[in-house]
Scaffold this motif. Structure first.
Motif, PDB file in Angstrom:
ATOM      1  N   PRO A  28     -42.986  -6.796 -15.874  1.00  0.00           N
ATOM      2  CA  PRO A  28     -44.114  -5.505 -15.483  1.00  0.00           C
ATOM      3  C   PRO A  28     -43.570  -5.033 -14.158  1.00  0.00           C
ATOM      4  O   PRO A  28     -44.260  -4.570 -13.547  1.00  0.00           O
ATOM      5  CB  PRO A  28     -45.076  -5.985 -15.671  1.00  0.00           C
ATOM      6  N   TYR A  29     -42.223  -5.317 -13.883  1.00  0.00           N
ATOM      7  CA  TYR A  29     -41.858  -4.658 -12.444  1.00  0.00           C
ATOM      8  C   TYR A  29     -40.538  -3.652 -12.667  1.00  0.00           C
ATOM      9  O   TYR A  29     -39.945  -3.724 -13.694  1.00  0.00           O
ATOM     10  CB  TYR A  29     -41.380  -5.736 -11.478  1.00  0.00           C
ATOM     11  N   ASP A  30     -40.326  -2.999 -11.751  1.00  0.00           N
ATOM     12  CA  ASP A  30     -39.196  -1.959 -11.772  1.00  0.00           C
ATOM     13  C   ASP A  30     -37.892  -2.728 -11.951  1.00  0.00           C
ATOM     14  O   ASP A  30     -36.702  -2.369 -12.556  1.00  0.00           O
ATOM     15  CB  ASP A  30     -38.994  -1.089 -10.733  1.00  0.00           C
ATOM     16  N   VAL A  31     -37.745  -3.849 -10.940  1.00  0.00           N
ATOM     17  CA  VAL A  31     -36.621  -4.613 -10.743  1.00  0.00           C
ATOM     18  C   VAL A  31     -36.940  -6.020 -10.860  1.00  0.00           C
ATOM     19  O   VAL A  31     -38.074  -6.576 -10.203  1.00  0.00           O
ATOM     20  CB  VAL A  31     -35.903  -4.471  -9.495  1.00  0.00           C
ATOM     21  N   PRO A  32     -36.186  -6.972 -11.757  1.00  0.00           N
ATOM     22  CA  PRO A  32     -36.569  -8.443 -11.802  1.00  0.00           C
ATOM     23  C   PRO A  32     -35.869  -9.071 -10.709  1.00  0.00           C
ATOM     24  O   PRO A  32     -35.267  -8.611  -9.888  1.00  0.00           O
ATOM     25  CB  PRO A  32     -35.809  -8.783 -12.901  1.00  0.00           C
ATOM     26  N   PHE A  33     -36.250 -10.316 -10.318  1.00  0.00           N
ATOM     27  CA  PHE A  33     -35.831 -11.242  -9.239  1.00  0.00           C
ATOM     28  C   PHE A  33     -34.685 -11.871  -9.850  1.00  0.00           C
ATOM     29  O   PHE A  33     -34.710 -12.820 -10.515  1.00  0.00           O
ATOM     30  CB  PHE A  33     -37.014 -12.212  -8.582  1.00  0.00           C
ATOM     31  N   VAL A  34     -33.520 -11.508  -9.073  1.00  0.00           N
ATOM     32  CA  VAL A  34     -32.241 -12.077  -9.511  1.00  0.00           C
ATOM     33  C   VAL A  34     -31.823 -12.568  -8.013  1.00  0.00           C
ATOM     34  O   VAL A  34     -31.418 -11.546  -7.228  1.00  0.00           O
ATOM     35  CB  VAL A  34     -31.134 -11.347 -10.194  1.00  0.00           C
ATOM     36  N   PRO A  35     -31.642 -13.837  -7.763  1.00  0.00           N
ATOM     37  CA  PRO A  35     -31.504 -14.023  -6.183  1.00  0.00           C
ATOM     38  C   PRO A  35     -29.919 -13.768  -5.731  1.00  0.00           C
ATOM     39  O   PRO A  35     -28.875 -13.941  -6.689  1.00  0.00           O
ATOM     40  CB  PRO A  35     -31.514 -15.536  -6.215  1.00  0.00           C
ATOM     41  N   THR A  36     -29.517 -13.039  -4.714  1.00  0.00           N
ATOM     42  CA  THR A  36     -28.308 -12.860  -4.006  1.00  0.00           C
ATOM     43  C   THR A  36     -27.870 -14.030  -3.686  1.00  0.00           C
ATOM     44  O   THR A  36     -28.486 -14.629  -2.898  1.00  0.00           O
ATOM     45  CB  THR A  36     -28.559 -11.620  -2.932  1.00  0.00           C
ATOM     46  N   PRO A  37     -26.781 -14.487  -3.954  1.00  0.00           N
ATOM     47  CA  PRO A  37     -25.880 -15.750  -3.279  1.00  0.00           C
ATOM     48  C   PRO A  37     -25.748 -15.493  -1.652  1.00  0.00           C
ATOM     49  O   PRO A  37     -25.671 -14.423  -1.234  1.00  0.00           O
ATOM     50  CB  PRO A  37     -24.402 -15.731  -3.986  1.00  0.00           C
ATOM     51  N   GLU A  38     -26.057 -16.628  -1.022  1.00  0.00           N
ATOM     52  CA  GLU A  38     -26.177 -16.303   0.429  1.00  0.00           C
ATOM     53  C   GLU A  38     -24.849 -15.891   0.958  1.00  0.00           C
ATOM     54  O   GLU A  38     -24.707 -15.287   2.081  1.00  0.00           O
ATOM     55  CB  GLU A  38     -26.281 -17.934   1.058  1.00  0.00           C
ATOM     56  N   VAL A  39     -23.567 -16.135   0.271  1.00  0.00           N
ATOM     57  CA  VAL A  39     -22.377 -15.585   0.683  1.00  0.00           C
ATOM     58  C   VAL A  39     -22.450 -14.051   0.814  1.00  0.00           C
ATOM     59  O   VAL A  39     -21.838 -13.282   1.717  1.00  0.00           O
ATOM     60  CB  VAL A  39     -21.154 -16.415   0.149  1.00  0.00           C
ATOM     61  N   VAL A  40     -23.101 -13.466  -0.485  1.00  0.00           N
ATOM     62  CA  VAL A  40     -23.205 -12.162  -0.583  1.00  0.00           C
ATOM     63  C   VAL A  40     -24.206 -11.532   0.430  1.00  0.00           C
ATOM     64  O   VAL A  40     -23.805 -10.441   1.051  1.00  0.00           O
ATOM     65  CB  VAL A  40     -23.553 -11.836  -1.817  1.00  0.00           C
ATOM     66  N   LEU A 127     -31.786  -1.442  -8.861  1.00  0.00           N
ATOM     67  CA  LEU A 127     -31.175  -0.811  -9.870  1.00  0.00           C
ATOM     68  C   LEU A 127     -30.681   0.588  -9.598  1.00  0.00           C
ATOM     69  O   LEU A 127     -31.292   1.202  -8.729  1.00  0.00           O
ATOM     70  CB  LEU A 127     -32.006  -0.685 -11.244  1.00  0.00           C
ATOM     71  N   THR A 128     -29.640   1.071 -10.134  1.00  0.00           N
ATOM     72  CA  THR A 128     -29.154   2.299  -9.726  1.00  0.00           C
ATOM     73  C   THR A 128     -30.269   3.182 -10.072  1.00  0.00           C
ATOM     74  O   THR A 128     -30.442   4.368  -9.150  1.00  0.00           O
ATOM     75  CB  THR A 128     -28.015   2.802 -10.776  1.00  0.00           C
ATOM     76  N   SER A 129     -31.118   3.280 -11.107  1.00  0.00           N
ATOM     77  CA  SER A 129     -32.071   3.976 -11.290  1.00  0.00           C
ATOM     78  C   SER A 129     -33.114   4.118 -10.468  1.00  0.00           C
ATOM     79  O   SER A 129     -33.602   5.249 -10.092  1.00  0.00           O
ATOM     80  CB  SER A 129     -32.716   3.925 -12.702  1.00  0.00           C
ATOM     81  N   VAL A 130     -33.512   2.738  -9.781  1.00  0.00           N
ATOM     82  CA  VAL A 130     -34.487   2.830  -8.605  1.00  0.00           C
ATOM     83  C   VAL A 130     -34.100   3.317  -7.424  1.00  0.00           C
ATOM     84  O   VAL A 130     -34.809   3.871  -6.681  1.00  0.00           O
ATOM     85  CB  VAL A 130     -34.821   1.325  -8.617  1.00  0.00           C
TER      86      VAL A 130
END
Length: 252
Positions: A28-40, A127-130
């Motif tokens: 129920p959120y605009d964007v889900p939590f997908v962790p960004t790798p630390e190197v990124v 997300l691009t839409s957000v």
């Protein structure tokens, strides 16, 4: 393992760029939590050229890894905004455990409703839409020369300064760097030299004042003096308080 962890493990086999990827999470959120790798994360902060004591805002902080790295490795002051209570509490605990409360401010809320005007750098993995929805708010609130760095998703209608591909483990990542356009031009008062005769300023303030001619922008002055834009803004504010600068003109 939480339901989200189950979702995430299964989702790794799916294509993140497929439009059906994120609805898979059914959250129920605009964007889900997908962790960004630390190197990124590190490369995002490097491309944004984050400097000590600059202010980094992370929109949707997840587990806090971006603001924590910004504070620990780059010496930044950082603020993150998280709408999920569990992630907010998780980040708050990590910040406290690491003793970073003096450098990181964690906000439980909706980043569409928070004031972002203090940011020198904004990081996003939305997300691009957000990105498209928040673009008017960024344009309205952020000052000229503020850097925005987005992981994987572009901001429609903006031209990036840099687009970089980074390969990490199971997939490639894209990093987009943007900068808010416009100039901040400090305007000196009339008869400045006469006013200076009765005042004593420290050397750095005088050096900044010498570069203020009604044409140079704060960013240009910061580059010439090798100071952060935030530092020059602070000096200009003090010079205004002392009656030496009439105004700061914003030129879009």
């Amino acid at each position: 393992m939480s339901n989200f962890d189950d979702y995430y493990e299964n989702a790794l086999e799916k294509d993140i760029y497929n439009p059906n990827f994120f609805p898979y999470f059914n959250m129920p959120y605009d964007v889900p939590f997908v962790p960004t790798p630390e190197v990124v994360v590190r490369r995002m902060l490097q491309l944004a050229n984050v400097k000590r004591d600059e202010v980094v805002y992370d929109l949707g902080c997840g587990d806090g890894r971006i603001v924590i790295m910004a504070a620990r490795e780059f010496g930044a002051q950082a603020t993150c905004i998280e709408i999920r209570k569990d992630l907010y509490e998780q980040t708050l605990k990590r910040v406290r455990d690491l003793g970073l409360e003096d450098r990181i401010h964690v906000i439980y809320g909706n980043f569409f409703e928070e004031d972002l005007s203090e940011a020198d750098v904004v990081t996003m993995y939305l997300l691009t839409s957000v990105n498209e929805r928040i673009k008017p708010k960024l344009e309205r609130e952020l000052r000229p020369s503020t850097r925005i760095v987005s992981h994987d998703f572009e901001v429609p209608g903006w031209r990036p300064l840099i687009v970089e591909d980074l390969y990490e483990e199971w997939r490639s990542h894209k990093i987009y760097l943007y900068k808010i356009s416009g100039l901040e031009v400090p305007i000196p008062v009339n008869e400045l030299e006469e006013k200076l005769k009765n005042m004593q300023l420290n050397e750095k303030y005088l050096e900044v004042l010498e570069l203020i001619d009604g044409n140079r922008s704060i960013e240009e002055i910061s580059n010439k003096m090798q100071l952060t834009i935030r530092s020059v803004r602070d000096i200009v504010s003090e010079l205004m308080r002392q009656g030496l600068i009439k105004e700061v003109r914003i030129i879009k």
